[in-house]
Motif scaffolding. Structure first.
Motif, PDB file in Angstrom:
ATOM      1  N   ALA A   1      29.678 -19.956 148.221  1.00  0.00           N
ATOM      2  CA  ALA A   1      29.647 -18.609 147.640  1.00  0.00           C
ATOM      3  C   ALA A   1      30.878 -18.357 146.777  1.00  0.00           C
ATOM      4  O   ALA A   1      30.796 -17.726 145.712  1.00  0.00           O
ATOM      5  CB  ALA A   1      29.554 -17.571 148.754  1.00  0.00           C
TER       6      ALA A   1
ATOM      7  N   ASP B   1      25.242 -23.541 146.475  1.00  0.00           N
ATOM      8  CA  ASP B   1      25.046 -22.243 147.125  1.00  0.00           C
ATOM      9  C   ASP B   1      23.589 -22.059 147.552  1.00  0.00           C
ATOM     10  O   ASP B   1      23.312 -21.492 148.617  1.00  0.00           O
ATOM     11  CB  ASP B   1      25.463 -21.121 146.175  1.00  0.00           C
ATOM     12  CG  ASP B   1      25.420 -19.754 146.852  1.00  0.00           C
ATOM     13  OD1 ASP B   1      26.123 -19.573 147.865  1.00  0.00           O
ATOM     14  OD2 ASP B   1      24.674 -18.880 146.367  1.00  0.00           O
TER      15      ASP B   1
ATOM     16  N   GLN C   1      22.561 -21.175 151.353  1.00  0.00           N
ATOM     17  CA  GLN C   1      21.875 -19.943 151.741  1.00  0.00           C
ATOM     18  C   GLN C   1      20.425 -20.179 152.177  1.00  0.00           C
ATOM     19  O   GLN C   1      19.934 -19.524 153.088  1.00  0.00           O
ATOM     20  CB  GLN C   1      21.901 -18.938 150.577  1.00  0.00           C
ATOM     21  CG  GLN C   1      23.296 -18.540 150.131  1.00  0.00           C
ATOM     22  CD  GLN C   1      24.100 -17.873 151.238  1.00  0.00           C
ATOM     23  OE1 GLN C   1      23.548 -17.133 152.054  1.00  0.00           O
ATOM     24  NE2 GLN C   1      25.396 -18.132 151.260  1.00  0.00           N
TER      25      GLN C   1
END
Length: 632
Positions: A112, A147, A151
């Motif tokens: 992130a 990312d 996620q």
């Protein structure tokens, strides 16, 4: 009067002259003032321009520094993140849910941060600059990809690991608990989608092919290889948790036909199917309810299914008349359909699935379960199973006993697998390795279930290429009528070159075969192993048909044997161009074939070969074509 009049005129002139002087003086002052104002304005403009330039330069310097610093920081975040992904995978597989969650959180934090550092408007503007821009775009794309993995895949799977005991995936007490697989279907599906998206971010034009600095190019290529491998692994797991519950009876009883392929007598899909078993599955409970061999199945007078015309032309009606020959065809869905119908006609049971395995896969399985002892008191393990089942059995036991030994080995391995005690991680790794080598093939009668396997090595379909790969199928069939193929050494490789004005690429598949049997094989090996000359091959020699399938749209160019033109059979199968030769080798002899193909579109791709699974892993030949060496 005159003087007065004259004086008046004189006064008037004098007055006029004074006014003129004053006006001139005023004009002079005005002119000087105007010039002064223009000068001041010019100076002011210069100052504005100067300060603007200074300001822009400062802004550029500062923004460049801003982008540069953030690029360094983003790189550091990515370097910290990537190793954590594999560590998270290890902890998930180890069943350490707490550590998996902590590692996943740390990984996601770095990812992130990298996205944040590469996502501001200044960065976006700098991406539009020549030379520098592509480097920034690649770095941003890498950050976004990592990312997305964090996620969409690592965090959900780490969360799911808290409620799943990895040991639950291993059979115990004759059954497999299906609920953990069902619980993983949703997060695994999300993870597979995330990996697809993450891979696409790096594979897209402008990123994968961007001209960037060498360290960044190396990092991009290394990451792409890692994320592609991970994507394939997660995709396989997603398909497994989607399909296995149904196959293992989660929705009702299922019957599965097992085909044990014997690589000592090669067929396109592996080897002759001379041993079979029926497995009943219900709610995860597994039992082997029946075993049979090729003698029990026997010969069918007529083909049990209507064979495609091309299959009949290539392999003959025996493909659908003898269970040993169903896998002449390299298309497992067809072979499985034939085997299913044979079993139904002989024993009355219509199975819902057909699974083919071989002794090499069995050796991988024994690495997870441990050794098993046969009724003959032979102990087979991961180290000796292949040698025992494909060579030693024929030397030590009479023909009448051999099929019983194969059946016993299959039953003992199945019992060890379902009884419990297998290392779950080793079991998963064994199955994954066997699947990647096409040593496990699966077919389901249910169309939707089979669609889950489409495009995987488990489906046993003809090879399919991609935008970057040109796929070839390389299939071997024993024509000796023997068990000589443990002595057949195989090497192969491929390359491509573009030399024609129409830019159609030339492809070559090179195959080297060697008979490694002892010089006295005709007498030192049993006639059952050598074939005894019953089918036209001198004892000790090996006769093999070699079929090379070119991808859809390609063209045959011919075959060379030891660099000399040789007769071959050009034909097609299901739209695939193929070339066939038959090789016969005495002990110690070798032959090298070069199969030529012309690509169907003006794009040179990387050739890849899908091959019959052999007794031993083949050596990959280094093939380097040039326009001078290409002979087509």
């Amino acid at each position: 009067m005159t003087p007065i009049s004259g004086g008046s005129e004189s006064s008037s002139r004098n007055h006029g002259d004074g006014a003129s002087d004053r006006h001139g003086e005023s004009r002079t002052r005005s002119h000087h003032h105007h010039r002064s104002s223009k000068t001041r304005r010019r100076q002011r403009r210069k100052r504005i321009i100067t300060w603007t330039i200074v300001g822009v330069a400062a802004a550029l310097v500062l923004s460049a520094a801003w982008v540069g610093i953030r690029a360094v920081l983003a790189t550091n975040e990515l370097q910290a993140a990537v190793p954590l992904a594999s560590r998270a995978q290890d902890t998930i597989l180890a069943g350490d849910a707490e550590q998996a969650k902590a590692t996943a959180d740390e990984f996601a934090g770095h990812a992130a941060s990298a996205v944040s550092l590469t996502g501001d408007p200044i960065w976006w503007l700098y991406e539009r600059l020549p030379l520098l821009g592509p480097n920034l775009e690649v770095l941003r794309s890498l950050a976004a990809s990592v990312d997305r993995v964090a996620q969409g895949a690592v965090l959900p799977l780490a969360e799911a690991a808290g409620g799943v005991d990895v040991a639950a995936f291993a059979p115990a007490g004759g059954r497999i608990d299906l609920q953990p697989m069902i619980d993983l279907q949703e997060p695994m599906g999300r993870a597979a989608g995330a990996f697809d998206a993450a891979t696409a971010m790096v594979e897209r034009p402008g990123v994968a092919d961007a001209e960037v600095i060498a360290p960044l190019a190396d990092a991009r290529d290394e990451y792409l290889a890692l994320v592609t491998e991970a994507r394939d692994t997660v995709d396989a797991a997603d398909r497994a948790v989607t399909l296995l519950p149904s196959m293992l009876g989660a929705e009702g009883p299922r019957d599965i036909l097992l085909l044990f392929q014997n690589n000592a007598e090669l067929r396109s899909l592996g080897g002759v199917s001379s041993a079979l078993a029926l497995v009943h599955a219900e709610g995860g409970a597994l039992s082997m309810t029946q075993q049979a061999d090729s003698g029990d199945i026997g010969r069918f007078r007529d083909p049990v299914v209507a064979l495609p015309i091309e299959t009949r032309a290539l392999w003959g009606d025996n493909t659908a008349r003898y269970i040993q020959d169903v896998n002449f065809t390299p298309q497992f869905p067809l072979a499985a359909t034939i085997a299913r119908e044979m079993w139904k006609q002989r024993f009355g049971t219509e199975v819902q699935s057909v699974v083919a395995v071989d002794p090499v896969m069995l050796s991988y399985l024994l690495a997870a379960t441990g050794p098993v002892t046969l009724d003959t008191d032979d102990v087979i393990s991961a180290d000796n199973a292949v040698q025992f089942l494909l060579v030693d059995v024929y030397a030590r036991y009479p023909v009448a006993q051999q099929d019983a030994i194969f059946a016993d080995a299959a039953a003992k391995a199945f019992g060890a697998l379902t009884a419990g005690g297998a290392d779950p991680r080793a079991l998963v790794e064994a199955l994954a390795k066997a699947g990647s080598e096409r040593r496990i093939l699966v077919w389901n009668a249910d169309v939707e279930e089979q669609a889950v396997l489409s495009g995987t090595t488990l489906a046993g379909e003809l090879p399919a290429g991609s935008e970057t790969e040109q796929a070839f199928g390389l299939y071997f069939n024993d024509m000796t009528g023997s068990k000589m193929d443990p002595y057949l050494d195989v090497q192969f490789g491929a390359d491509a070159v573009t030399c024609r004005n129409d830019r159609l690429p030339l492809y070559e598949v090179h195959v080297t075969l060697t008979n490694t049997a002892p010089a006295d094989a005709a007498t030192s090996l049993s006639s059952y192993v050598t074939g005894g000359g019953d089918y036209g091959t001198p004892p000790g020699s090996i006769t093999t048909s070699v079929h090379v399938y070119g991808e859809l749209g390609s063209y045959n160019l011919g075959v060379l044997l030891n660099d000399q033109p040789v007769g071959y059979h050009p034909t097609s199968d299901t739209g695939y161009t193929l070339s066939k030769v038959v090789s016969q080798l005495a002990p110690g002899e070798s032959a090298t074939y070069r199969f030529g193909f012309l690509g169907g579109e003006p794009v040179q791709k990387q050739p890849v070969i899908e091959s019959t699974p052999l007794v031993d892993a083949p050596e990959i030949l280094g093939v380097a074509l040039s326009c001078e060496s290409a002979v087509w």
